[in-house]
Scaffold this active site. Sequence first.
Site, mmCIF file in Angstrom:
data_model
loop_
_atom_site.group_PDB
_atom_site.id
_atom_site.type_symbol
_atom_site.label_atom_id
_atom_site.label_comp_id
_atom_site.label_asym_id
_atom_site.label_seq_id
_atom_site.Cartn_x
_atom_site.Cartn_y
_atom_site.Cartn_z
ATOM 1 N N LYS A 188 0.832 -1.219 0.000
ATOM 2 C CA LYS A 188 0.000 0.000 0.000
ATOM 3 C C LYS A 188 0.861 1.261 0.000
ATOM 4 C CE LYS A 188 -1.641 1.650 3.952
ATOM 5 N NZ LYS A 188 -1.410 3.064 4.219
ATOM 6 N N ASN A 189 1.865 1.302 0.868
ATOM 7 C CA ASN A 189 2.612 2.549 0.998
ATOM 8 C C ASN A 189 3.508 2.824 -0.207
ATOM 9 O OD1 ASN A 189 1.345 3.083 3.364
ATOM 10 N ND2 ASN A 189 3.034 2.475 4.703
ATOM 11 N N CYS A 204 -3.660 13.367 12.584
ATOM 12 C CA CYS A 204 -4.036 11.984 12.348
ATOM 13 C C CYS A 204 -4.094 11.278 13.688
ATOM 14 C CB CYS A 204 -3.008 11.331 11.442
ATOM 15 S SG CYS A 204 -3.417 9.657 11.072
ATOM 16 N N ARG A 227 1.535 14.734 13.189
ATOM 17 C CA ARG A 227 2.354 14.348 12.035
ATOM 18 C C ARG A 227 2.698 15.598 11.226
ATOM 19 N NH1 ARG A 227 -0.571 8.898 9.836
ATOM 20 N NH2 ARG A 227 1.403 8.457 8.842
ATOM 21 N N ASP A 230 4.428 0.208 12.097
ATOM 22 C CA ASP A 230 3.152 -0.320 11.594
ATOM 23 C C ASP A 230 2.898 -1.770 12.031
ATOM 24 O OD1 ASP A 230 2.666 2.086 10.432
ATOM 25 O OD2 ASP A 230 2.893 1.433 8.358
ATOM 26 N N ARG A 250 -8.726 0.264 4.876
ATOM 27 C CA ARG A 250 -7.806 1.223 4.253
ATOM 28 C C ARG A 250 -6.559 0.514 3.737
ATOM 29 N NH1 ARG A 250 -5.842 5.583 8.067
ATOM 30 N NH2 ARG A 250 -4.327 5.473 6.384
#
Length: 430
Positions: free
Chosen positions: A22-23, A117, A122, A305, A397
Amino acid sequence: MEQYIIKGGNPLSGEVSIGGAKNAALGILAAAIMTDETVTIENVPNVRDTRVLLQAIEGIGAKVKYVYNNSVQINGGGICDMNVDYDYIKKIRASYYLLGALLGKYRQSQVALPGGCNIGSRPIDQHIKGFKALGADVQISHGKITTKAEKLSGGHVYFDVVSVGATINLMLAACLADGDTILENAAKEPHIVDVANFLNAMGANIKGAGTDVIRIKGVQRLHGTTYSIIPDQIEAGTFMFAAAATNGDVVVKDVIPKHLESLSAKLIEVGCEVVEGDDWVRVIGKGSLKSTNVKTLPYPGFPTDMQPQMAVVLALANGSSMITESIFENRFKYVDELNRMGCKIKVEGNTAYIEGVDHITGVEMSAPDLRAGAALVIAALAAEGVSQIDDIEYIQRGYEDFEGKLAMLGAVIERVDSEREAQKAKLKIS
Ligand code: UD1
């Protein structure tokens, strides 16, 4: 509002295939608009974050076409708007990559300021510092960041903190600047390398990605290409830790084992067996888990993460463990939910002190954010009885067909979208 209903207690076993990162996808999809030619990107995870970014890209005039479920064609030739709407940035911070991509291509960009967030403050000061070092004028007003450069020139940027987002945003802008750019103290995550490889496949000249010094020679223009995104390190890690927490035996396929080394090392420390192949890893639970300590760090350190998922494993281990979160200050919001399941975790500052317990029980809970949500799913799979997890749109997500993949491994999990369906599912599985 969708929910997961999960009956725990089954050790996960079998094989699971991992999708694209995803990133990496978020950086690559933004980069794809930097040429007027068509770009085909394969292995794009079909998750909420990538879908929203693609909508933002369409919103500024690019053409986007899904060729298959995980393959997307983008043509940035028709971009007519340099202003990315707040609606998109509110949903995903990564739409700020359009700031660097548009600045590089059109010498100007405007993106709404990303809001706070839920994993901590951030800031984006490093992105702004970098754009300024390339000669851009950066203004913040009315909740928007505007960049403009009469002349975008190569520059020397020393990042004060290691930032994935700032490193990618600067690579994007600098690859179409005039002259050479040096990025020092750059992030080294696998997805940085993937974005750099993609830009190079479009004709950019980026060297050193994956080390902390990245050198970029600006080129006049970029061209179309076809590119396949690397496997998702965090999706893979989530299934590896789910195997450990349920005392299962899972082969995680289509991965790059090198990217998973910090995770495999921790699993071995807690007493699991980890076997590595060319493009797979197998995690085998060996009964009881052992305690250990973990500190999150930029790559190749242990990823933030994966911190919530690790906490679940340690909450079920024998003895006392400690997790130190050094990247984001507000990443322990799942702890109250785990304690309601019977875990014994105390948070002080950026450290969680965990006293292992031998069993936990299912409860009704809410996913506080993406990775914490995944951790609650793992806890529910390891718990006795039935759990209900609300707010699973956070989990969607970043995980494609999470429930489908878990069910293939023997998990008892149902996705429902009403109280009535939730009750029905509970009756069915209990
Ligand atoms: C990315 C990932 C996210 C992951 C994080 C850390 C994406 C879309 N998201 O987020 O999943 O958790 O990396 O691996 O790729 N910082 C500043 N100033 C800045 C930028 C960052 O002080 O201008 C700080 C942040 O507050 C944080 C640290 O640097 O403490 C790392 O943040 P960063 O690597 O930028 O995270 P993201 O790119 O937002």
